[in-house]
Write a protein that holds these residues in place. Sequence first.
Motif, PDB file in Angstrom:
ATOM      1  N   VAL A 153       0.824  -1.203   0.000  1.00  0.00           N
ATOM      2  CA  VAL A 153       0.000   0.000   0.000  1.00  0.00           C
ATOM      3  C   VAL A 153       0.862   1.258   0.000  1.00  0.00           C
ATOM      4  O   VAL A 153       0.650   2.198  -0.773  1.00  0.00           O
ATOM      5  CB  VAL A 153      -0.945   0.006   1.228  1.00  0.00           C
ATOM      6  CG1 VAL A 153      -1.676   1.346   1.330  1.00  0.00           C
ATOM      7  CG2 VAL A 153      -1.934  -1.148   1.152  1.00  0.00           C
ATOM      8  N   GLY A 154       1.862   1.286   0.877  1.00  0.00           N
ATOM      9  CA  GLY A 154       2.661   2.493   1.050  1.00  0.00           C
ATOM     10  C   GLY A 154       3.459   2.899  -0.168  1.00  0.00           C
ATOM     11  O   GLY A 154       3.743   4.086  -0.372  1.00  0.00           O
ATOM     12  N   LYS A 155       3.840   1.955  -1.003  1.00  0.00           N
ATOM     13  CA  LYS A 155       4.633   2.277  -2.184  1.00  0.00           C
ATOM     14  C   LYS A 155       3.813   2.958  -3.267  1.00  0.00           C
ATOM     15  O   LYS A 155       4.351   3.748  -4.056  1.00  0.00           O
ATOM     16  CB  LYS A 155       5.284   1.006  -2.742  1.00  0.00           C
ATOM     17  CG  LYS A 155       6.402   0.472  -1.867  1.00  0.00           C
ATOM     18  CD  LYS A 155       7.091  -0.723  -2.513  1.00  0.00           C
ATOM     19  CE  LYS A 155       8.256  -1.203  -1.673  1.00  0.00           C
ATOM     20  NZ  LYS A 155       8.951  -2.370  -2.291  1.00  0.00           N
ATOM     21  N   ASP A 156       2.520   2.672  -3.327  1.00  0.00           N
ATOM     22  CA  ASP A 156       1.675   3.238  -4.376  1.00  0.00           C
ATOM     23  C   ASP A 156       0.819   4.397  -3.888  1.00  0.00           C
ATOM     24  O   ASP A 156       0.329   5.190  -4.704  1.00  0.00           O
ATOM     25  CB  ASP A 156       0.770   2.149  -4.962  1.00  0.00           C
ATOM     26  CG  ASP A 156       1.546   1.110  -5.750  1.00  0.00           C
ATOM     27  OD1 ASP A 156       2.727   1.349  -6.051  1.00  0.00           O
ATOM     28  OD2 ASP A 156       0.970   0.046  -6.051  1.00  0.00           O
ATOM     29  N   PHE A 157       0.632   4.519  -2.571  1.00  0.00           N
ATOM     30  CA  PHE A 157      -0.222   5.582  -2.033  1.00  0.00           C
ATOM     31  C   PHE A 157       0.527   6.214  -0.856  1.00  0.00           C
ATOM     32  O   PHE A 157       0.350   5.819   0.296  1.00  0.00           O
ATOM     33  CB  PHE A 157      -1.580   5.018  -1.612  1.00  0.00           C
ATOM     34  CG  PHE A 157      -2.297   4.294  -2.717  1.00  0.00           C
ATOM     35  CD1 PHE A 157      -3.026   4.996  -3.663  1.00  0.00           C
ATOM     36  CD2 PHE A 157      -2.193   2.911  -2.835  1.00  0.00           C
ATOM     37  CE1 PHE A 157      -3.666   4.326  -4.701  1.00  0.00           C
ATOM     38  CE2 PHE A 157      -2.835   2.230  -3.867  1.00  0.00           C
ATOM     39  CZ  PHE A 157      -3.560   2.942  -4.812  1.00  0.00           C
ATOM     40  N   SER A 158       1.333   7.185  -1.187  1.00  0.00           N
ATOM     41  CA  SER A 158       2.296   7.725  -0.229  1.00  0.00           C
ATOM     42  C   SER A 158       1.649   8.525   0.902  1.00  0.00           C
ATOM     43  O   SER A 158       2.278   8.744   1.947  1.00  0.00           O
ATOM     44  CB  SER A 158       3.312   8.610  -0.956  1.00  0.00           C
ATOM     45  OG  SER A 158       2.644   9.666  -1.646  1.00  0.00           O
ATOM     46  N   ASP A 159       0.409   8.998   0.727  1.00  0.00           N
ATOM     47  CA  ASP A 159      -0.232   9.746   1.806  1.00  0.00           C
ATOM     48  C   ASP A 159      -0.799   8.831   2.897  1.00  0.00           C
ATOM     49  O   ASP A 159      -1.297   9.314   3.915  1.00  0.00           O
ATOM     50  CB  ASP A 159      -1.328  10.654   1.256  1.00  0.00           C
ATOM     51  CG  ASP A 159      -2.436   9.877   0.563  1.00  0.00           C
ATOM     52  OD1 ASP A 159      -2.174   8.738   0.106  1.00  0.00           O
ATOM     53  OD2 ASP A 159      -3.571  10.397   0.464  1.00  0.00           O
ATOM     54  N   THR A 160      -0.721   7.527   2.701  1.00  0.00           N
ATOM     55  CA  THR A 160      -1.180   6.577   3.720  1.00  0.00           C
ATOM     56  C   THR A 160      -0.210   6.594   4.894  1.00  0.00           C
ATOM     57  O   THR A 160       1.005   6.548   4.714  1.00  0.00           O
ATOM     58  CB  THR A 160      -1.265   5.162   3.136  1.00  0.00           C
ATOM     59  OG1 THR A 160      -2.129   5.172   2.007  1.00  0.00           O
ATOM     60  CG2 THR A 160      -1.798   4.179   4.168  1.00  0.00           C
ATOM     61  N   LYS A 161      -0.727   6.638   6.105  1.00  0.00           N
ATOM     62  CA  LYS A 161       0.111   6.718   7.295  1.00  0.00           C
ATOM     63  C   LYS A 161       0.356   5.338   7.887  1.00  0.00           C
ATOM     64  O   LYS A 161      -0.560   4.533   8.021  1.00  0.00           O
ATOM     65  CB  LYS A 161      -0.547   7.624   8.340  1.00  0.00           C
ATOM     66  CG  LYS A 161      -0.727   9.065   7.863  1.00  0.00           C
ATOM     67  CD  LYS A 161      -1.405   9.923   8.935  1.00  0.00           C
ATOM     68  CE  LYS A 161      -1.598  11.351   8.449  1.00  0.00           C
ATOM     69  NZ  LYS A 161      -2.270  12.186   9.479  1.00  0.00           N
ATOM     70  N   ASN A 162       1.615   5.073   8.246  1.00  0.00           N
ATOM     71  CA  ASN A 162       2.005   3.832   8.932  1.00  0.00           C
ATOM     72  C   ASN A 162       1.585   2.583   8.172  1.00  0.00           C
ATOM     73  O   ASN A 162       1.031   1.639   8.746  1.00  0.00           O
ATOM     74  CB  ASN A 162       1.413   3.781  10.341  1.00  0.00           C
ATOM     75  CG  ASN A 162       1.921   4.893  11.229  1.00  0.00           C
ATOM     76  OD1 ASN A 162       3.076   5.297  11.136  1.00  0.00           O
ATOM     77  ND2 ASN A 162       1.054   5.416  12.077  1.00  0.00           N
ATOM     78  N   SER A 163       1.842   2.562   6.866  1.00  0.00           N
ATOM     79  CA  SER A 163       1.551   1.345   6.095  1.00  0.00           C
ATOM     80  C   SER A 163       2.478   0.205   6.490  1.00  0.00           C
ATOM     81  O   SER A 163       2.188  -0.961   6.229  1.00  0.00           O
ATOM     82  CB  SER A 163       1.673   1.627   4.604  1.00  0.00           C
ATOM     83  OG  SER A 163       2.987   2.019   4.276  1.00  0.00           O
ATOM     84  N   THR A 164       3.602   0.546   7.109  1.00  0.00           N
ATOM     85  CA  THR A 164       4.471  -0.430   7.770  1.00  0.00           C
ATOM     86  C   THR A 164       4.759   0.103   9.171  1.00  0.00           C
ATOM     87  O   THR A 164       4.684   1.313   9.415  1.00  0.00           O
ATOM     88  CB  THR A 164       5.805  -0.638   7.023  1.00  0.00           C
ATOM     89  OG1 THR A 164       6.541   0.599   7.016  1.00  0.00           O
ATOM     90  CG2 THR A 164       5.571  -1.095   5.595  1.00  0.00           C
ATOM     91  N   GLY A 165       5.061  -0.805  10.107  1.00  0.00           N
ATOM     92  CA  GLY A 165       5.335  -0.330  11.456  1.00  0.00           C
ATOM     93  C   GLY A 165       5.538  -1.463  12.436  1.00  0.00           C
ATOM     94  O   GLY A 165       5.729  -2.626  12.033  1.00  0.00           O
ATOM     95  N   ILE A 166       5.516  -1.138  13.709  1.00  0.00           N
ATOM     96  CA  ILE A 166       5.699  -2.106  14.793  1.00  0.00           C
ATOM     97  C   ILE A 166       4.320  -2.588  15.231  1.00  0.00           C
ATOM     98  O   ILE A 166       3.456  -1.784  15.587  1.00  0.00           O
ATOM     99  CB  ILE A 166       6.444  -1.487  15.984  1.00  0.00           C
ATOM    100  CG1 ILE A 166       7.792  -0.911  15.545  1.00  0.00           C
ATOM    101  CG2 ILE A 166       6.628  -2.524  17.088  1.00  0.00           C
ATOM    102  CD1 ILE A 166       8.733  -1.940  14.956  1.00  0.00           C
ATOM    103  N   LEU A 167       4.132  -3.898  15.226  1.00  0.00           N
ATOM    104  CA  LEU A 167       2.830  -4.468  15.575  1.00  0.00           C
ATOM    105  C   LEU A 167       2.481  -4.131  17.024  1.00  0.00           C
ATOM    106  O   LEU A 167       3.278  -4.339  17.939  1.00  0.00           O
ATOM    107  CB  LEU A 167       2.842  -5.983  15.375  1.00  0.00           C
ATOM    108  CG  LEU A 167       1.487  -6.679  15.538  1.00  0.00           C
ATOM    109  CD1 LEU A 167       0.563  -6.283  14.391  1.00  0.00           C
ATOM    110  CD2 LEU A 167       1.651  -8.203  15.576  1.00  0.00           C
ATOM    111  N   GLY A 168       1.283  -3.587  17.224  1.00  0.00           N
ATOM    112  CA  GLY A 168       0.822  -3.231  18.551  1.00  0.00           C
ATOM    113  C   GLY A 168       1.107  -1.802  18.937  1.00  0.00           C
ATOM    114  O   GLY A 168       0.477  -1.268  19.865  1.00  0.00           O
ATOM    115  N   SER A 169       2.043  -1.172  18.243  1.00  0.00           N
ATOM    116  CA  SER A 169       2.378   0.227  18.531  1.00  0.00           C
ATOM    117  C   SER A 169       1.865   1.169  17.458  1.00  0.00           C
ATOM    118  O   SER A 169       1.417   2.277  17.759  1.00  0.00           O
ATOM    119  CB  SER A 169       3.900   0.393  18.674  1.00  0.00           C
ATOM    120  OG  SER A 169       4.398  -0.391  19.734  1.00  0.00           O
ATOM    121  N   ASP A 170       1.957   0.747  16.206  1.00  0.00           N
ATOM    122  CA  ASP A 170       1.557   1.586  15.077  1.00  0.00           C
ATOM    123  C   ASP A 170       0.306   0.995  14.419  1.00  0.00           C
ATOM    124  O   ASP A 170       0.065  -0.209  14.478  1.00  0.00           O
ATOM    125  CB  ASP A 170       2.687   1.678  14.046  1.00  0.00           C
ATOM    126  CG  ASP A 170       3.986   2.196  14.657  1.00  0.00           C
ATOM    127  OD1 ASP A 170       3.906   3.101  15.503  1.00  0.00           O
ATOM    128  OD2 ASP A 170       5.064   1.673  14.300  1.00  0.00           O
TER     129      ASP A 170
END
Length: 575
Positions: free
Chosen positions: A376-393
């Motif tokens: 998701v994050g590579k094609d839609f850059s305005d998306t927040k926290n498309s990758t992150g730490i599980l349980g925190s983000d």
Amino acid sequence: MLRLRENGRSTWMWLLLGIIVAMLGVRYVYADNIDTSSTTSSITTSTTANSSSASSSPIVGATSSAIAWPTEFAQWTQGEKRGVFSYNPYGYMVDSNNLISESKDGNNIYLKFNLIAFGSWDKSQTKFYILSKTNDQYSGKDLNSDNVTINKVTSYFRSALWEVKVNIPEDSGDEFQLCMYDNSSTGFYETNGVADDSTYKYMLISPVIGWHQISVTRTNVSREYYVGESSNLTFSSPAVQGDSIITVNNNFFKNASTVVVGAQTVDSNVLKTSYTIYSDAEAIENQIEGLLPLNNDDYGLRATMTYNLPSAPQKTEFFYGGLRNIVLDDTNLSKTTVNTKDYLYGKYVDTIISDIGSNLTYTWYYATSDNEIKEVGKDFSDTKNSTGILGSDWMSFPESSSFLKYVATQNSENKKVYLMMKIRFGGDLKALTNPILVQIQTPTLKVPDKIDFGNIPVKNIYNGGNFESLTKNDDNLSVSIPSVSKNAWQVSASTEETGNNSIAKLNGQLNIFGKNLTTTPVEVVSVDEAGKTVNLPLNAKVTFKGYHNPLAAGTSFTEDINWNLSPKTTVSASE
């Protein structure tokens, strides 16, 4: 001379040991004399003593009813294979190498188990009894020895390990104990097993075995079930023989899972069999169809796991993956933010972190109808926290999200968009959510292309009159409201005059839903049934109030209707 004395003492000691062994008889055995040959026999019963048997304890009683069988569940008789120069307590064997199991052949259900008994037990006259319990009520019945076959697995000095197969009657209650009695010379001891207290002499008693009423203990097989780690099921029943121990009504999930017997124990006198279900996330990480939730309310895919126990198949429902479909109303899309935390079952993340550990990372992926999965994050850059730490983000879509606009466009072209999360530890895939649909729902309004009043005589236009539509059976209005809509909706209509040939020029009035239409929009119907399609008849009519100008025969008169579907605004005031 010293050597001779030592030899003489050694000879005397072995002689003494031989005498002791002979005196104690079957209580002491040598385990170094192993005979691995196997024999199969049908145990037979007798109602009288065997006169040819060299028995120090002849068979008691003329019938089985003379035996003091247990009247309620008793302590089970645990057999044990001990070391050299130790006797082997007779009884049922329950461990990782000796499972009490259940199988079905035609209409017959068989219980198979191993026990330690006398080495010539197949020559004995053992009696069998089933003590059943249903709804806290006990009952008992003799079991004909024709229902029992035995096979010697391993011979020891005086005892042997026997494989026993018993045809268990269907009406054996919710749970039962299989009891055996044999006080012959080739039968059982007065006191048997590891913890026998001599309450029931010359008996071997099984653990309590679940039959038609099985208790189930689940670990991770609940709403927060996921693919990627092991899960456990424990049943108060025998193990299942065969390959199809546990089946799932979803082929994709089934292909990603392996079931093995974890352990079999006796807990508080009750037989417990545990299974471990191993699942492979990589086997289905790119699978979309077949793993979607069945409706928009379910957190994950609703599935059924069946424990194929012949006597009482056990079904366990669970939700795989924990993720719910995202369904939005496009009317406020520009002002809508979406947080994926709101669509993930509450315990799902906690369960994964508890099972696998912390420092897990996640990445969100999307796919379209062609099932090509992308980040998701590579094609839609305005998306927040498309990758992150599980349980925190948590991934979220902002107002006027480019991803949600993309979904709306795809949906308008009848194409589907999917979303899923993959969970990793150090780059290795560890778990998955189920894939979900992302839907941007648009309210729809369908109206007839034409309302036809047919040919109306000129005199009726001159003199006036009311006329129904010739197409009244097909003149319907259809409204579909998004399932996530929180508004009531209204349909308004107005007419648009079409020059000199309009109905209004003939002093005519168009009426639908009982409302007269003019060039000013008027609400004709209100709809507040979200998630449904409402079909309503227009009841279209035209009224002529009298016209006094010349009319040419065959002239067509028309009127255009402008329709509008919009959220209904409620205005209230108070003092």
